[in-house]
Scaffold this active site. Structure first.
Site, PDB file in Angstrom:
ATOM      1  N   CYS A 142     111.868 101.381  15.125  1.00 47.88           N
ATOM      2  CA  CYS A 142     113.251 101.527  15.561  1.00 47.88           C
ATOM      3  C   CYS A 142     113.360 101.295  17.067  1.00 47.88           C
ATOM      4  O   CYS A 142     112.567 101.871  17.800  1.00 47.88           O
ATOM      5  CB  CYS A 142     113.722 102.936  15.222  1.00 47.88           C
ATOM      6  SG  CYS A 142     115.294 103.354  15.952  1.00 47.88           S
ATOM      7  N   PRO A 143     114.259 100.508  17.595  1.00 49.37           N
ATOM      8  CA  PRO A 143     115.315  99.792  16.869  1.00 49.37           C
ATOM      9  C   PRO A 143     114.944  98.343  16.549  1.00 49.37           C
ATOM     10  O   PRO A 143     115.838  97.529  16.350  1.00 49.37           O
ATOM     11  CB  PRO A 143     116.458  99.830  17.876  1.00 49.37           C
ATOM     12  CG  PRO A 143     115.763  99.663  19.199  1.00 49.37           C
ATOM     13  CD  PRO A 143     114.411 100.307  19.049  1.00 49.37           C
TER      14      PRO A 143
END
Lengths: 72, 377
Positions: free
Chosen positions: A10-11
């Site tokens: 993430c991200p």
């Protein structure tokens, strides 16, 4: 189009989708593969906000498959 | 035997200096050459740009001659490497080809503001020296209106810099007695103000205390120069009087031109820093595709690992050093307070409460950095 973001955190997977979405044509279906569980939450949220169509969010065991159609 | 290092930024310079220290005997006996290839004759201490825009430091404080930073055992070649031929172990320059036994890719990252139409004409940034000087002059004349700090892509250099500049803008306008006349808006591509959850929570609270608003899931695709608006992929428009952009980033052109990766990020093994598929090619610093901050501290810690392993191999020792994602970032939360975060691949960051001591450590480190560059600190 398949965006294989497995192994990215993430991200990363969301940013990969955003990058692909900028280049995709309206109507095109994009499929993100992500091993980061937070993608299953973040990507649908982004798809909702940006007005695209979420076709599928599926747990495939060791990764998630999130399918999106570009609608505008 | 030759170790070629391409890139004279923090990653390349530190690796060269650490290698020279570890391989003194091999250099003295001329069995080995450590060659640093750099396009630029000077090194820019990029974190200093955050201070330059508020005129807290000048150009001469943050730029030094590369040759003065290098160990005398390192050979410096100023020139542009155009291609890396990993199969044939060559670095191709304009008029020559350089063979290597070991290659270290330290070609960094760069801003590509031209990829957002309208940004070059209308926006400001502090991610290069020229942009920072322009912004410094703009800020000195800014009296009222709306300032938008907009992160236009991830990854980018120094992940915390957009947060820091937002806090510093708040303090700067307050200091000048115009904070009440200035609206500050921060935008970020994902659904929180920073990629790491607990950093986001702290920063969101601090933004609220300072009446700084944020726009999330905000991915600019264009800057409308006429209307002075940012247009996003999500279909929003945001007006601004002053746009402080963190432009999109890419890896170096040489990586793209060499067919290694289309965005310039080098596929790198996360613990050994070997370029995937090669035993004698390594990458470190901003240029890697690792899920870790593009920051000087990362380049510093990676350089230690690389120098240890490459020198071990050359000496016939086991190359057992591993990079575990170690990173350290100061976070300036104003002109007189700061915090910092330590983290690695598996350990999320923990905070200390923003305090004056950490801020002064950062200010001191801005000067001490030149010792780091020389491989001393």
């Amino acid at each position: 189009m398949i965006i294989d973001a497995r192994g990215s955190y993430c991200p990363g997977p969301l940013m990969e989708l955003i990058k692909a979405m900028k280049k995709a044509k309206v109507g095109e279906v994009l499929e993100v593969l992500s091993s980061d569980a937070s993608s299953a939450k973040d990507i649908p949220e982004w798809v909702k906000k940006s007005g695209h169509e979420l076709l599928e969010v599926k747990n495939e065991g060791d990764h998630w498959r999130i399918v999106v159609r570009k609608v505008k | 035997m030759r170790i070629a290092i391409v890139g004279g930024g923090v990653a390349g310079t530190l690796t060269a200096n650490y290698l020279a220290m570890r391989l003194r005997e091999e250099l003295r006996s001329k069995k080995l050459e450590i060659l640093l290839i750099s396009e630029r004759e000077k090194m820019l201490y990029e974190p200093g740009l955050l201070y330059l825009i508020f005129n807290r430091v000048e150009e001469k404080d943050i730029v030094k001659e590369l040759k003065l930073l290098l160990d005398p055992g390192v050979k410096l070649l100023i020139g542009k490497a155009e291609k890396l031929d990993l199969e044939n172990q060559k670095v191709l320059m304009k008029n020559e080809s350089i063979d290597y036994d070991y290659l270290v890719i330290a070609t960094g990252s760069r801003i590509v503001p031209e990829e957002i139409p309208g940004l070059v004409e209308t926006g400001h940034w502090f991610y290069d020296l020229e942009g920072a000087k322009r912004l410094r002059n703009e800020l000195a004349n800014f009296k009222k209106g709306k300032v938008v700090v907009s992160v236009m892509g991830i990854p980018h250099k120094c992940p915390v810099a957009p947060i820091e500049v937002t806090f510093l803008l708040h303090d700067f306008f307050k200091l000048h007695g115009i904070r009440k006349d200035v609206e500050i808006v921060y935008t970020y591509p994902v659904n929180r103000v920073f990629t790491m959850g607990n950093v986001s929570e702290l920063v969101e609270q601090m933004f609220a205390d300072r009446k700084i608003s944020s726009r999330l899931f905000f991915n600019p695709v264009e800057v409308d120069a006429k209307k002075k608006e940012i247009v996003t992929l999500e279909g929003e428009r945001e007006k601004f009087d002053l746009l402080v952009a963190i432009p999109p980033h890419k890896g170096a052109k040489i990586i793209i031109d060499s067919g290694i990766n289309e965005d310039g990020w080098v596929p790198t093994e996360k613990f050994t820093l070997k370029v995937k598929g090669y035993d004698n090619v390594f990458a470190l610093g901003d240029t890697t595709d690792l899920p870790i901050s593009k920051a000087g501290s990362v380049a510093h810690f990676q350089a230690e690992v690389l120098a240890e392993n490459i020198s071990a191999e050359i000496k016939g020792l086991p190359p057992t050093a591993r990079y575990f994602g170690k990173a350290m970032c100061f976070i300036e939360t104003g002109f007189d307070e700061a915090t910092y975060i330590w983290f690695d691949y598996e350990t999320p960051p923990r905070f200390v409460k923003p305090n004056k001591f950490t801020h002064w450590m950062k200010i001191a480190y801005n000067r001490m950095f030149w010792l780091t560059a020389r491989g001393i600190l």
